[in-house]
Every structure is written in C-alpha cells, then in structure tokens.
Design a protein around this motif. Structure first.
Motif, short mmCIF file in Angstrom:
data_model
loop_
_atom_site.label_atom_id
_atom_site.label_comp_id
_atom_site.label_asym_id
_atom_site.label_seq_id
_atom_site.Cartn_x
_atom_site.Cartn_y
_atom_site.Cartn_z
N UNK A 117 0.68 -1.13 -0.27
CA UNK A 117 0.24 0.21 -0.10
C UNK A 117 0.87 1.34 0.74
N UNK A 118 0.71 1.77 -0.44
CA UNK A 118 1.83 3.37 -1.53
C UNK A 118 1.41 4.08 0.42
N UNK A 119 0.65 4.45 1.16
CA UNK A 119 0.33 4.69 2.49
C UNK A 119 2.16 4.66 3.44
N UNK A 120 2.32 2.72 3.86
CA UNK A 120 3.05 2.33 4.20
C UNK A 120 4.61 2.34 3.62
N UNK A 121 4.40 2.98 2.14
CA UNK A 121 5.85 2.83 1.61
C UNK A 121 6.13 4.13 1.57
N UNK A 122 4.86 5.22 1.90
CA UNK A 122 5.86 7.01 1.33
C UNK A 122 5.95 6.78 3.46
N UNK A 123 5.82 6.23 4.30
CA UNK A 123 6.27 6.06 5.94
C UNK A 123 7.82 5.85 6.03
N UNK A 124 7.90 4.73 4.31
CA UNK A 124 9.47 4.52 4.37
C UNK A 124 10.22 5.42 3.49
#
Lengths: 331, 291
Positions: free
Chosen positions: A7-14
């Motif tokens: 999911x892009x949201x978790x990815x953005x967090x990384x």
C-alpha cells in the motif's frame, strides 16, 4: 508480485526518512560523495526505465546504451550547434533525441522476443556507436564532445562566473538537488505507470502473451509504448549524466555499457519496483570502489555478477523481501 | 587487377578467422541454446596462449618447429571450455535465458581481466612465425605467405567441422540433441556429456581462430570484445545455430569489411551492423537458419 503491491501509504512512510536523508546529505558529507550519489541516482533513472521492459514486459534489451548515449549526445549537439546551456533545454533535447531513436528502433525490435529481441537491440545500438566513433567531425570521435556546466531553472541558478572552485560546489549542491527532484518525479511517475491498467497489461503480456492477446490486449502496441517510455527514461538519464561528467564519448554507446544497465537491474532485483534503483546506486559505489582499489575491477564486477546469478537471482531487494517475509512468518 | 586479388585474399583471411569464431558460437547456440557473450574472450585466450608459448620457445627451438605450437592456444581454449560448462553454465539450463546471458557477461568481464592479470597490459606478439614464411608475389604486388596459410587452415577447419557434424556418429548425436534435447535424452543420449563436448568444441574453434591469427595481428586486450561483436554480426546474418550460415555470414562480413575499409572507411562498421539488422528484420532466423 506481492512485493510491489504494498500500500502506497505505508510505502510513503518508509520513503520519507530516505528522502529527508537525501536532502540533508550535502551538508553532512564531502562534495565528492554527493557527486558520486548523483551518478548513482542518474543511473537509477536509467535502470528504472530499463526495468519497465525487463521486469514488467519481459523483454531483455542489450542495447539501452543507445538511448542513454542519444540523451547525452543530444545535449552535446545542443551545446555545439545551438550554443544553448540551459538545463531544461538539455533535458527536453535529450528526451526528444532518445525517444526518436527509441521510436525507430522499437518499431523494428518489438516484433521479436527473447534472444532475438536482445540481439537486435544490441546490433542497432552498435550502429549508433560506430557512427559516433567514425563521424568525428560531428561527434568528436573518441575525443567526444565537451558539455559545459549548464544554468538551471531557466537561468535562475548558475555557476558563479570566473570561479573555478565553484564548479564542484555547483555539482555537489545545486545540481545534486536538481537531480534529486527529477529522480523523485521519475520514481513517482514510474510507480503510477506500472500500477496503471497499462502497467498491468504489460505484466499480463510478460506472464502469458497468448492469454493477454485473447483477453484483448494489443500486445505489439503495448510493447511499443513500453519501449518508448523505457527509451525516454534512459535518455533523460543520459541528458542528466552529461553535465555531471562534462564530456560524452562513444564509450557510453558501446554494448558493454548496455550490459552495465542490465547489471544494475539484476543486482537490485528486476522482479521488484525498487530493485533497479538500489542496484544502480550500489553498483555505482561498487564500481567506483573497485576502480579506485585495483586495476582488476572488471574481475571484481564479473565475480559479483556470476555469484549473484548463481546464488541470489532475486537480487538485493528481492532477497531482502524474502528474508523479511520469512522473519515475519516465523514470529 | 592485382589489387583486387589482394583485397579478395584479405577478405578470405578475415572470413577464415571469423568463421572459426562465429562457427563455434553458432555450434554452441545450436546445441545448447546459449548465446555465449564470453566467446570472444575464449578466442583471446587462444591468441594469448599461443603468443606466450611461441615467445617462451623462441630462440631455443628452430623456427620451423614453432609452428607446432600453434594448436596450443586452441587446446587451452578447449580446456577452459570443458571446465566452464559444467561449473558455471550447467546450473542455469533450467532458468530463464536472461540469466544465461548475464552469467556469460560476467564471464566476459572476468576473462578480460584474467588475461590482463596473467599476461599484463602490453600486447604479446608472435610475429616471428609470420615473418619466417616470407611473402610471394601476385602479379606486381607481394602478399604474405602466412595469410594464405591462415586461409587454408580456415578452409580445412570448415571442411573438418562439416565432416564431423554430418558424417560421424558423434555428429548425429549432436544434431539430434540440438533438434530435440528431451527426445534425445529419452533415447539414451547423455545430454550433459553432449553439452560439455559441444561447448568444448566451440571453444576449441574460437581458440584455433585466435591461435592462427596471432602471428599476424598480435594479442591485445579488448580483442575478444571486438571479435565477439563481429561474430555476432556473422551469426545473425547466417542464422544462429547454423554452421553453413556461419560460413556464409563470415564470407559476407569478410568481403564487406575488406572493401568497406578500402572504399568507405567512415561507415564500414555501421554498414556491417545495418546489414545484420536488415537480415534480422526480413528473416529473424538468419539467411540459412531454421526458425
């Protein structure tokens, strides 16, 4: 492909801490390191474009030096014949030149797959190399063409005139941020491309060409567009590379340079989205380190490649993903 | 007229060596479906080994006996092939062919530097063999006898290979494996052994090409990569996997190169690659290849 469907949201967090780290880097490390990283990021753009073909469409091109080289030579011709030194014009010219060549070569190549595609791309890229090599009155031959430090953002950001030591500062700060921004845009755009219906269609073609054709995907058309995008990305990388290097020579058109782009992608892992990026940056450090420490740097790189193919075919990111999943399952 | 004959002989000289390299490449592809990117370096190993052996023996043996050292390079290349196939290539047959290209690209990088490591960065020469044969006159021009010898060796090698592949039992097994590896295996052919033999034979030919041309050209770093690209052009024109195709391709490339260098040097290389591209477009399997 569970690894790319995160999911892009978790990815953005990384991604956020990594981007912040990249932003503050020029203030922490020596200029040389930032320039080195700029090379890595530029190669990452090329590898990202290359992987749209290898990882997502299933076509192994051994001729991507052609588009990188056209990006670089396109810029050099703008300097030589139009006397323009604006980076934005460079980028446009580089992308235009490489896309034109990709439009021609792609038209010829995408009818074939597997080994024939690889050899045809290689043969066509060598045509460009031999032209750059022999037409010395246009291309400078093996001497290449010099490209001066450009002005950025329509002349807003330039190198201080008459200060030789400013060039390093320019490359390590202003130009580094310029590259970084373009790199982030490229990653975002590529992410959108591979997760769009278009990207899904490419993956369907890769996994089963006949089935894809039966559900109504126009295989030839999709492969051609993927080829164009791939060529444009690699050309953009070439255009960004040439002011950093200051010179373009036929070396970047030789097929062994195409082999390097393949190397980046396999090193990072071509079955993942971020693999080529990691691979390009790591390869750049690896090569610089090997060249700096031994004359036998090709030996080092060759051994790394052989070991990689035999032991870690999923590449750095693919292997890390697998380990990560294993650890999570165990706990 | 003399000039034309000399151009023609030079074209044959190119073609002989190119056939030995490209024939090996094509044989390996035909049997094993592997495009060996390190093949040019195997040719370079043949050239370096012969040049080294001749250099060692020079002075301590009469010049004529030195010609017996020419096959040393071919044997060294064959031995290298016999070691490489089971260790590096065999684990990869079940995987996608991309990996095979990659591992042979890795091998190319390794061999390139191993040559530098073993024999140093300077060119090796075996020109005493070249000079010892003198030259003969064609009309009013003179032509080195050694070049003619290379052409003869190339012709003999082509004939021997043809006899080997089409007239011996081993040749039958080789062709059977190349046409249908599973069926051959089911009929009791030891495919692993055929593969190692085919790879060794291919390397032997490349090594022989290097060995016979080294007295004329010398051994330099990078000669392998240059030769590989030309061999590619040859097999693409003739047809990957076809020996007759390699012969036809080698002759065409030899003629175009020789006359290209004489009459249109700027675009000589580009013309070769364009030729290969056009053939690929019209007949992707090559002029004499089976699709």
């Amino acid at each position: 492909m569970t690894s790319i469907a995160a999911p892009p949201k978790r990815l953005l967090l990384y991604a956020l801490p990594i981007v912040i780290l990249l932003l503050v880097l020029p203030f922490v490390v020596e200029p040389y390191q930032t320039v080195l990283l700029s090379y890595g990021l530029i190669f990452a753009i090329a590898a990202l474009g290359f992987n749209l073909l290898l990882g997502y469409t299933g076509l192994l091109s051994f001729g991507h030096s052609a588009y990188f080289g056209m990006g670089a030579y396109g810029v050099a011709f703008i300097v030589k014949y139009l006397k323009i030194t604006s980076m934005e014009v460079f980028l446009l010219g580089g992308i235009l030149a490489s896309t034109l060549v990709a439009a021609l070569f792609g038209f010829l190549c995408v009818r074939y797959t597997r080994i024939f595609f690889g050899i045809l791309t290689l043969a066509l890229s060598q045509v460009l190399w031999s032209l750059a090599f022999k037409f010395f009155w246009i291309t400078g031959g093996t001497d290449g063409l010099r490209v001066p430090t450009p002005s950025l953002l329509g002349g807003q950001v330039t190198i201080a005139l008459g200060k030789a030591q400013d060039k390093m500062d320019f490359l390590a700060h202003r130009y580094y941020y310029y590259v970084l921004v373009i790199f982030c845009v490229c990653v975002a755009v590529m992410w959108v491309i591979v997760h769009s219906p278009f990207g899904k269609a490419l993956q369907a073609i890769r996994d089963n060409e006949t089935r894809a054709e039966f559900i109504g995907v126009q295989v030839w058309h999709y492969r051609y567009v993927a080829f164009l995008v791939s060529g444009a990305y690699t050309g953009l990388a070439g255009a960004l590379w040439v002011p950093l290097n200051g010179l373009t020579t036929p070396d970047i058109l030789v097929w062994t340079f195409s082999g390097k782009i393949v190397f980046f992608t396999v090193l990072g892992g071509f079955q993942t989205f971020f693999g080529p990026i990691i691979g390009a940056v790591v390869f750049n450090y690896l090569e610089t380190y090997a060249v700096g420490h031994t004359v036998y740097w090709q030996l080092v790189l060759g051994v790394v490649l052989v070991v990689l193919v035999l032991a870690l075919p999923a590449g750095i990111v693919g292997t890390a993903n697998r380990l990560f999943l294993k650890v999570r399952r165990a706990t | 007229m003399d000039v034309l004959i000399i151009h023609f002989l030079n074209a044959l000289l190119y073609a002989s060596v190119l056939f030995l390299i490209a024939g090996g490449l094509s044989l390996i592809y035909g049997v094993m479906r592997i495009v060996n990117l390190a093949h040019g370096n195997i040719y370079a190993v043949g050239a370096y080994t012969t040049a080294w052996a001749v250099g060692r023996m020079l002075g301590s043996a009469p010049a004529i006996t030195l010609y017996a050292l020419l096959p040393v390079g071919a044997v060294a290349a064959a031995a290298l092939g016999a070691v490489l196939e089971p260790t590096l290539l065999r684990p990869l047959y079940k995987r996608a062919e991309e990996y095979q290209l990659l591992i042979t690209f890795g091998l190319l990088l390794i061999l390139e530097d191993l040559l530098r490591l073993i024999w140093g960065p300077y060119p090796l020469s075996a020109s005493s063999l070249y000079e010892a044969l003198g030259s003969l006159s064609i009309g009013e021009s003179i032509y080195p006898t050694y070049n003619l010898a290379v052409i003869v060796v190339g012709g003999i090698a082509a004939a021997a290979l043809w006899g080997f592949v089409y007239k011996t039992k081993f040749g039958v097994i080789l062709r059977a494996t190349s046409q249908n590896m599973r069926m051959a295996s089911a009929l009791g052919v030891n495919v692993n052994r055929v593969y190692v033999q085919a790879f060794t034979l291919g390397c032997f030919m490349a090594g022989l090409g290097g060995a016979i041309i080294v007295p004329q050209q010398g051994a330099v770093l990078g000669m392998g990569v240059d030769a590989l690209v030309l061999a590619f052009v040859v097999v693409v024109i003739g047809g990957l996997g076809s020996l007759e195709g390699a012969l036809l391709g080698a002759l065409m490339v030899g003629v175009v190169r020789e006359f290209g260098i004489a009459f249109f040097p700027e675009i000589e290389l580009a013309v070769l690659y364009l030729m290969a591209s056009i053939v690929l477009l019209i007949r992707p399997a090559g002029l004499l290849g089976r699709a």
